[in-house]
Design an enzyme around this catalytic site. Structure first.
Site, mmCIF file in Angstrom:
data_model
loop_
_atom_site.group_PDB
_atom_site.id
_atom_site.type_symbol
_atom_site.label_atom_id
_atom_site.label_comp_id
_atom_site.label_asym_id
_atom_site.label_seq_id
_atom_site.Cartn_x
_atom_site.Cartn_y
_atom_site.Cartn_z
ATOM 1 N N THR A 30 50.084 26.934 33.907
ATOM 2 C CA THR A 30 51.255 27.816 33.941
ATOM 3 C C THR A 30 52.121 27.591 35.173
ATOM 4 O OG1 THR A 30 50.030 29.576 35.088
ATOM 5 C CG2 THR A 30 50.005 29.598 32.666
ATOM 6 N N CYS A 34 47.951 33.455 41.754
ATOM 7 C CA CYS A 34 47.723 34.902 41.657
ATOM 8 C C CYS A 34 46.693 35.355 42.672
ATOM 9 C CB CYS A 34 47.195 35.272 40.264
ATOM 10 S SG CYS A 34 48.266 34.856 38.891
ATOM 11 N N CYS A 38 44.065 39.644 39.733
ATOM 12 C CA CYS A 38 45.201 39.760 38.820
ATOM 13 C C CYS A 38 44.735 39.993 37.381
ATOM 14 C CB CYS A 38 46.066 38.510 38.877
ATOM 15 S SG CYS A 38 47.512 38.591 37.784
ATOM 16 N N ARG A 63 54.249 28.792 41.803
ATOM 17 C CA ARG A 63 55.073 29.941 42.181
ATOM 18 C C ARG A 63 54.248 31.214 42.110
ATOM 19 N NH1 ARG A 63 56.290 33.369 38.209
ATOM 20 N NH2 ARG A 63 56.398 32.678 36.040
ATOM 21 N N CYS A 65 52.918 34.831 41.183
ATOM 22 C CA CYS A 65 52.866 35.664 39.989
ATOM 23 C C CYS A 65 53.764 36.888 40.167
ATOM 24 C CB CYS A 65 51.428 36.093 39.728
ATOM 25 S SG CYS A 65 51.219 37.285 38.390
ATOM 26 N N CYS A 68 51.150 40.406 39.918
ATOM 27 C CA CYS A 68 50.212 40.838 40.967
ATOM 28 C C CYS A 68 50.750 40.650 42.377
ATOM 29 C CB CYS A 68 48.878 40.106 40.815
ATOM 30 S SG CYS A 68 48.921 38.343 41.254
ATOM 31 N N ASP A 464 29.985 53.490 78.108
ATOM 32 C CA ASP A 464 30.857 54.638 77.868
ATOM 33 C C ASP A 464 30.009 55.884 77.618
ATOM 34 O OD1 ASP A 464 33.897 55.270 76.949
ATOM 35 O OD2 ASP A 464 32.478 56.409 75.735
#
Length: 505
Positions: A30, A34, A38, A63, A65, A68, A464
């Site tokens: 695709t 993601c 996702c 690129r 998604c 998500c 401390d």
């Protein structure tokens, strides 16, 4: 960086949100990458690749998604806590160093050549420093497009791009959309009101114990600089290009942030500092799992999961707070700091004498204004004073013993001349050693800074008093040496154990 395919694939197959930000899932069929969680992907093994950073996925031609929003995932806790060069570089890139000083400036801060730095980042992150900064610019630009009505040219330069063409090309490549299309896709979402005002969500890995964070910050709030009202933390910011204010409201799955900036180029540094302040890149499952293995801490972890280490937006501010807080109560330190701020700028700060001294770890009162009786003045909240400003405060403005006053001045001089570096990407061990070389700064002060300013996850403040009281309250050894030995089982998360011991006190 080597990615274990089987482990990553199992996380993706189970939609495990705990791995968001740890790695990114690329689907070659695709052309999209993601988050592991996702819900839109059920990829076949042969089509899957895993990447250690969004920049690496973008470099492979994928690129982001649109469902998500992997570029908006929490940062990897691995890079947040690592003290090596790559971890330091990632923190400095997030703080906008490349946009301000370029790759030469980043390399100079880290003490390496540009070539060697590129080689290290490429090996660990799958992308060099310019690609990592480019991915951050793209995310900053998208935030400005979706949350403001600024013109595209203004957004391009505010996000750190060198030209409008570079801005357009990058967003088309990363999001497969033109900038104008991203704004159109915003639909009915209301843009932030007011020039320089930006509203966004800061993601984190659940659980987050918001009340513990707000309790800690409320007790130490300085009038004119910060305040907690109605479950929201407000503070002023001193940023690379100007000033700003932020309101942070913890919510389910995110922290709502409203930023008002005098210069929008400061958006990425402001977001990075807010994330550091609230420790939003921590991995609470790993931390709580280690601490809960100790029967003495298990009930506290079960009752209050997701405790974070409140950190700092300004290293120098935290250093001054640490020095002033030596051997006095939290409330006494707060009053002394308020007087110091008033001596620098008497209009912005006022001293509240209403509350008596409170012992370290004591809960604040329950008033919505954080116990200070009122909101910020009309001039708004401002960042803490700088090292140069502290050096201009007269003797009468310090309100503390001479030795401590001179320690603060020595610290300020060391910061201004570069002897001590308190930036987020500092070498922690070197910074601690340089701090210890300053008169009046001992191990407690240096380690407190390592924990809160430098983000070291493995600091136990066993000297401390409140830590030892908390240990005794939980049935743990309260002798320093014995507690040090016992606490080895909490490594590498002793800073988080320290916070829990303070709460137990």
């Amino acid at each position: 960086m080597e990615m274990d395919f089987e482990r990553c694939y199992r996380a993706v197959d189970s939609r495990d949100q705990r791995f968001d930000g740890w790695f990114y899932t690329g689907v070659t069929s695709t052309g999209i990458y993601c988050r592991p969680s996702c819900p839109a992907i059920t990829p076949k093994r042969k089509n899957v690749r895993f990447f250690p950073s969004a920049a690496a996925a973008q470099g492979a031609g994928l690129r982001a998604c649109r469902r998500c929003r992997p570029d908006a995932a929490p940062g990897s806790p691995q890079w947040d806590i690592r003290a090596d060069v790559v971890g330091r570089a990632m923190r400095l890139i997030a703080d906008g160093v490349i946009d301000r000083d370029g790759v030469p400036g980043l390399a100079s801060r880290l003490g390496y050549t540009e070539r060697h730095l590129h080689r290290m980042l490429s090996a660990e992150m799958g992308a060099g420093p310019l690609a990592l900064a480019r991915a951050q610019r793209a995310q900053t630009a998208r935030i400005l497009i979706e949350t403001t009505d600024l013109g595209m040219a203004e957004i391009a330069f505010a996000a750190g791009f060198g030209s409008v063409r570079q801005f357009n090309d990058t967003l088309r490549e990363v999001y497969a959309s033109a900038p104008s299309d991203l704004r159109t896709a915003r639909g009915r979402q209301q843009a932030a009101v007011g020039a320089g005002t930006i509203a966004l969500r800061l993601a984190y890995r659940p659980p987050l114990h918001a009340r513990a964070l707000l309790d800690f910050l409320t007790v130490r709030a300085l009038p004119g600089v910060e305040e907690v009202r109605d479950g929201t933390y407000h503070r002023g910011l001193r940023l690379p290009h100007g000033t700003g204010e932020v309101a942070l409201t913890p919510a389910d799955g995110h922290v709502a942030a409203t930023l008002r900036l005098t210069d929008l180029r400061d958006l990425a540094p402001a977001v990075a500092r807010c994330r550091r302040l609230l420790d939003l890149d921590a991995d609470p499952a790993a931390i709580d799992g280690t601490l809960a293995a100790d029967p003495a801490l298990a009930p506290a972890v079960a009752a209050e999961p997701g405790i974070r280490v409140p950190r700092a937006v300004d290293g120098f501010e935290m250093a001054v707070r640490a020095v002033v807080g030596q051997q006095i109560s939290v409330t006494a330190a707060q009053k002394t700091l308020t007087r110091l701020l008033a001596a620098h700028d008497p209009v912005d700060h006022e001293v509240d004498e209403a509350d008596g001294d409170r012992t370290p770890g004591q809960p604040h009162d329950q008033r919505g204004d954080g116990g200070r009786g009122g909101a910020a003045g009309a001039r708004g909240l401002r960042g803490f004073l700088s090292a140069d400003e502290l050096l201009r405060v007269p003797d009468s403005g310090f309100g503390m013993p001479v030795g401590r006053r001179e320690t603060l001045r020595g610290l300020a001089r060391a910061v201004t001349d570069g002897t001590v570096d308190l930036a987020p990407g500092v070498d922690r061990e070197e910074a601690v050693q340089r701090l210890l070389a300053l008169p009046g700064i001992g191990p407690w002060t240096a380690n407190y800074l390592a924990m809160r300013a430098f983000g070291d996850p493995d600091i136990l403040l066993s000297t401390d008093l409140a830590v030892r009281r908390g240990a005794a309250a939980l049935g743990l050894p309260d002798n320093q040496q014995t507690l040090d030995g016992y606490a080895d089982r909490w490594r590498p998360w002793r800073s988080y154990a320290t916070i829990r011991l303070w709460r137990a006190a």
